[in-house]
Design an enzyme around this catalytic site. Structure first.
Site, PDB file in Angstrom:
ATOM      1  N   SER A  65      88.947  11.059  98.743  1.00  0.00           N
ATOM      2  CA  SER A  65      89.364  11.726  97.513  1.00  0.00           C
ATOM      3  C   SER A  65      88.370  11.404  96.389  1.00  0.00           C
ATOM      4  CB  SER A  65      90.764  11.237  97.134  1.00  0.00           C
ATOM      5  OG  SER A  65      91.166  11.860  95.960  1.00  0.00           O
ATOM      6  N   GLY A  66      87.910  12.433  95.693  1.00  0.00           N
ATOM      7  CA  GLY A  66      86.960  12.249  94.599  1.00  0.00           C
ATOM      8  C   GLY A  66      85.508  12.276  95.050  1.00  0.00           C
ATOM      9  N   THR A  70      85.566  19.585  96.539  1.00  0.00           N
ATOM     10  CA  THR A  70      85.906  20.850  95.881  1.00  0.00           C
ATOM     11  C   THR A  70      84.702  21.385  95.102  1.00  0.00           C
ATOM     12  OG1 THR A  70      88.184  20.143  95.779  1.00  0.00           O
ATOM     13  CG2 THR A  70      87.565  21.919  94.297  1.00  0.00           C
ATOM     14  N   ASN A 123      91.136  10.642  91.230  1.00  0.00           N
ATOM     15  CA  ASN A 123      90.404  11.824  90.781  1.00  0.00           C
ATOM     16  C   ASN A 123      91.244  12.561  89.733  1.00  0.00           C
ATOM     17  OD1 ASN A 123      88.982  14.209  90.562  1.00  0.00           O
ATOM     18  ND2 ASN A 123      89.105  14.763  92.741  1.00  0.00           N
ATOM     19  N   SER A 176      92.360  16.242  91.242  1.00  0.00           N
ATOM     20  CA  SER A 176      92.452  16.112  92.699  1.00  0.00           C
ATOM     21  C   SER A 176      93.198  17.305  93.302  1.00  0.00           C
ATOM     22  CB  SER A 176      93.189  14.815  93.013  1.00  0.00           C
ATOM     23  OG  SER A 176      93.252  14.625  94.391  1.00  0.00           O
ATOM     24  N   SER A 177      92.639  17.877  94.384  1.00  0.00           N
ATOM     25  CA  SER A 177      93.327  18.986  95.058  1.00  0.00           C
ATOM     26  C   SER A 177      94.540  18.408  95.765  1.00  0.00           C
ATOM     27  CB  SER A 177      92.439  19.617  96.132  1.00  0.00           C
ATOM     28  OG  SER A 177      91.203  19.965  95.601  1.00  0.00           O
ATOM     29  N   GLY A 215      90.934  14.574 100.511  1.00  0.00           N
ATOM     30  CA  GLY A 215      90.260  13.472 101.195  1.00  0.00           C
ATOM     31  C   GLY A 215      91.210  12.335 101.543  1.00  0.00           C
ATOM     32  N   GLU A 244      93.247   9.038 101.633  1.00  0.00           N
ATOM     33  CA  GLU A 244      93.822   8.328 100.476  1.00  0.00           C
ATOM     34  C   GLU A 244      94.357   6.959 100.880  1.00  0.00           C
ATOM     35  OE1 GLU A 244      94.966  12.073  97.607  1.00  0.00           O
ATOM     36  OE2 GLU A 244      96.620  11.039  98.562  1.00  0.00           O
TER      37      GLU A 244
HETATM   38  N1  ATP Z   1      77.640  17.609  92.611  1.00  0.00           N
HETATM   39  C1  ATP Z   1      78.270  17.083  91.572  1.00  0.00           C
HETATM   40  N2  ATP Z   1      77.620  16.898  90.409  1.00  0.00           N
HETATM   41  C2  ATP Z   1      78.243  16.348  89.334  1.00  0.00           C
HETATM   42  N3  ATP Z   1      79.542  15.932  89.343  1.00  0.00           N
HETATM   43  C3  ATP Z   1      80.244  16.105  90.464  1.00  0.00           C
HETATM   44  C4  ATP Z   1      79.655  16.678  91.643  1.00  0.00           C
HETATM   45  N4  ATP Z   1      80.607  16.704  92.604  1.00  0.00           N
HETATM   46  C5  ATP Z   1      81.714  16.187  92.048  1.00  0.00           C
HETATM   47  N5  ATP Z   1      81.517  15.825  90.765  1.00  0.00           N
HETATM   48  C6  ATP Z   1      82.503  15.205  89.839  1.00  0.00           C
HETATM   49  O1  ATP Z   1      83.459  14.482  90.610  1.00  0.00           O
HETATM   50  C7  ATP Z   1      84.787  14.944  90.340  1.00  0.00           C
HETATM   51  C8  ATP Z   1      85.589  14.890  91.636  1.00  0.00           C
HETATM   52  O2  ATP Z   1      85.083  15.839  92.553  1.00  0.00           O
HETATM   53  P1  ATP Z   1      86.033  16.770  93.448  1.00  0.00           P
HETATM   54  O3  ATP Z   1      87.255  17.163  92.682  1.00  0.00           O
HETATM   55  O4  ATP Z   1      85.185  17.851  93.995  1.00  0.00           O
HETATM   56  O5  ATP Z   1      86.466  15.728  94.575  1.00  0.00           O
HETATM   57  P2  ATP Z   1      87.275  15.997  95.911  1.00  0.00           P
HETATM   58  O6  ATP Z   1      86.509  15.351  96.999  1.00  0.00           O
HETATM   59  O7  ATP Z   1      87.569  17.460  96.068  1.00  0.00           O
HETATM   60  O8  ATP Z   1      88.617  15.178  95.640  1.00  0.00           O
HETATM   61  P3  ATP Z   1      90.133  15.407  96.171  1.00  0.00           P
HETATM   62  O9  ATP Z   1      90.136  15.144  97.640  1.00  0.00           O
HETATM   63  O10 ATP Z   1      90.899  14.375  95.388  1.00  0.00           O
HETATM   64  O11 ATP Z   1      90.506  16.809  95.779  1.00  0.00           O
HETATM   65  C9  ATP Z   1      84.598  16.356  89.771  1.00  0.00           C
HETATM   66  O12 ATP Z   1      85.649  16.699  88.908  1.00  0.00           O
HETATM   67  C10 ATP Z   1      83.275  16.249  89.053  1.00  0.00           C
HETATM   68  O13 ATP Z   1      83.487  15.709  87.749  1.00  0.00           O
END
Ligand code: ATP
Length: 550
Positions: free
Chosen positions: A112-113, A117, A159, A162-163, A369, A371
């Site tokens: 997660s994070g 996404t 996050n 978080s999705s 992701g 957790e």
């Molecule tokens: N390539 C990137 N460049 C800059 N910042 C990023 C990038 N990827 C992610 N982030 C930052 O990290 C945060 C978390 O990313 P994201 O929401 O895509 O995580 P996730 O893996 O989908 O988490 P979850 O499983 O909790 O949904 C985003 O809101 C953004 O601020």
């Protein structure tokens, strides 16, 4: 640069780690670390793109980069990038690289994070740029994300965005499917976590008149904001901006004004369900849902069964009434979300006629992701199991099939050792005896409790190496040694996650007071039921559990 043998290359200089003469976990992590320190967040390992979240804007997703990764002939010519991945998917889907045109699929995995996404959004953005198709459709597709994020994402400890649902996006033959929305978040959130974003946007963005039309009260008065709603004051400006983006997205995607109003009316009513005092007779929220107050009250206070033509009425305990109330709220929110996803799919189907057999597609799977919190419940177990399944698929695809192919071709190949998580999947999914099968079984017995469930697991899985029974004499928790997620833990040993079983039986049953929600906005409750239909409910829960096993 990517083909330099390991001896001649500097650490962090190799773009594709699969080309190194020697590659193990330590080398891989060190290479990725050094590259990350030099703002190279992407690294190839063969067909896989490893991405490390920089948590800051590196200025690498603008028009210049989009152009740079358009129609790339040889991957080695350009540094690894998520746009390169999108370009390759696009070319392979259309058969532009000398192979047959084929449907493509990307699987995005990480804790997660980690940035899954964001990766999904970047891939979609680049694919849309590469298509150069109908610009209105492009804009509509781009607006789907803020819309689904408002309803399906929430702030968690890991996050801020978080999705809380998994999604599989199909591009070209446009469509999307949602998996396992975390409905329990609607009624309860852990300390430091929040309800779905949409509720906070709603309070920050709706005018006073609109709030009164939807009969919204002061945000702090809603019990479904378990950790309070103070952010509506402290982050009001940002939340209002998000609300405006959302309303714009709703318009762009093509929802009507009436549909938009219905959405907010249902959201307001769903939130209000949490404030129902199940001991009192007055159920004002019934009006908001267009329901008969008496009928709704009766539905939340007792069950009625018919046996041999005789009506048997059983009053709920206070806890059962509260569970019934929360089940209504979860069902309302879950169905609103599904309706939105289905409506988006309908609105975005390309208008030109097309032959589904010929349509090529790119599928993007983005699920939540792994957790590992201080308190882990049924939701974490489902999410972590889904990640284990992805890991199994990945292992199978990358290691097992590759090795079988080498063996089949008689290539002299030293077997690669990898951690196989099949035993863990069997522990969870085994039938008739696995963690989920036992949960279904216990959900079926009226006298079963979360404790009896754990006691049964202790007895059945006591000798399983992935199952660790609690040493505290605490009959409510158990620990699982996970394969997925182990890099998030301090050591490289398996990641031990302790699960608290409180509420698992109820969550698994996911029982809605008998009746049905006939369409979004109309909850037709009918609490009269037959013995047979009540007995069928655990089976329904079992069917849904099966669906959860992605
Ligand atoms: N390539 C990137 N460049 C800059 N910042 C990023 C990038 N990827 C992610 N982030 C930052 O990290 C945060 C978390 O990313 P994201 O929401 O895509 O995580 P996730 O893996 O989908 O988490 P979850 O499983 O909790 O949904 C985003 O809101 C953004 O601020």
């Amino acid at each position: 640069m990517s083909h330099l043998p390991v001896g001649d290359s500097q650490v962090g200089e190799v773009n594709d780690l699969a080309t190194l003469a020697k590659l193990d976990e330590t080398i891989l992590l060190n290479e990725v670390k050094v590259r990350y320190e030099n703002d190279r967040i992407y690294t190839y390992v063969g067909d896989i793109l490893v991405s490390v979240n920089p948590f800051r804007d590196l200025g690498i997703y603008g028009k210049d980069y989009s152009e740079m990764y358009r129609g790339v002939k040889k991957r080695e010519e350009k540094p690894p990038h998520i746009f390169a991945m999108a370009d390759r998917l696009y070319q392979d889907m259309l058969g532009l690289r000398g192979t047959d045109a084929k449907n493509q699929c990307v699987l995005i995995s990480g804790e997660s994070g980690a940035g899954k996404t964001e990766c999904t959004k970047l891939i979609i953005k680049q694919l849309i740029d590469l298509c150069q198709g109908n610009s209105q459709l492009q804009q509509q597709i781009l607006q789907v994300n803020p819309l689904l994020e408002a309803f399906g994402n929430a702030q968690t400890l890991m996050n801020d965005n978080s999705s809380r649902f998994g999604k599989y996006i199909q591009l070209k033959f446009i469509g999307g499917r949602e998996y396992l929305l975390e409905k329990s978040r609607m009624v309860r959130q852990s300390e430091g976590e929040a309800n779905f974003h949409i509720f906070y946007y709603m309070f920050a963005g709706l005018s006073a008149d609109e709030q009164s039309r939807y009969k919204l009260q002061d945000a702090d008065s809603y019990k479904y904001f378990s950790d309070g709603a103070s952010c509506i004051q402290t982050d009001g400006k940002l939340l209002k901006e998000r609300y405006e983006e959302l309303v714009n997205a709703i318009d762009m995607v093509g929802f009507t004004d009436k549909e938009q109003e219905d959405m907010f009316a249902i959201l307001a009513a769903t939130l209000t369900v949490g404030n129902i005092d199940v001991k009192a007779d007055d159920i004002g929220v019934a009006d908001l849902l267009g329901l008969d107050k008496l009928e709704m009250h009766s539905c939340l206070s007792c069950s009625i069964t018919f046996t041999k033509g005789e009506e048997i009425r059983r009053n709920y305990t206070l806890a059962q009434s509260e569970e019934a109330r929360d089940a209504v709220a979860k069902a309302l929110y879950g169905r609103l979300f599904s309706w939105i996803v289905n409506r988006v799919n309908t609105l975005l189907v390309p208008r030109e006629s097309f032959d589904p057999d010929k349509v090529q597609e790119i599928g993007i799977l983005d699920i939540f992701g792994f957790e590992h919190f201080e308190l882990n419940s049924f939701e974490q177990a489902c999410i972590n199991l889904a990640n284990e399944q992805l890991q199994f698929f990945f292992n199978k695809h990358i290691f097992m099939l590759e090795q079988e192919e080498y063996q089949g071709e008689g290539i002299d190949w030293k077997e690669i050792k990898f951690v196989d998580n099949k035993s863990l999947l069997d522990l969870f999914l085994g039938r008739p005896i696995g963690i989920l099968a036992l949960l279904d079984e216990e959900s079926f017995f009226p006298k079963a409790t979360d404790q009896t469930y754990v006691a049964k697991m202790n007895q059945k899985f006591g000798k399983n190496s992935n199952y660790i029974r609690s040493t505290q004499g605490d009959a409510k928790s158990f620990t699982i040694a996970h394969y997925a997620g182990h890099v998030t833990c301090d050591s490289m040993e398996l990641c031990q996650v302790t699960y608290d079983s409180t509420g698992w039986l109820e969550k698994n049953r996911d029982t809605l007071p008998p009746g049905k929600i006939s369409r979004t906005g109309t909850l037709a409750l009918n609490h009269k039921t037959t013995k047979k239909s009540r007995l069928n409910q655990p089976r329904k829960a079992a069917e849904e559990t099966k669906q959860r096993k992605l």
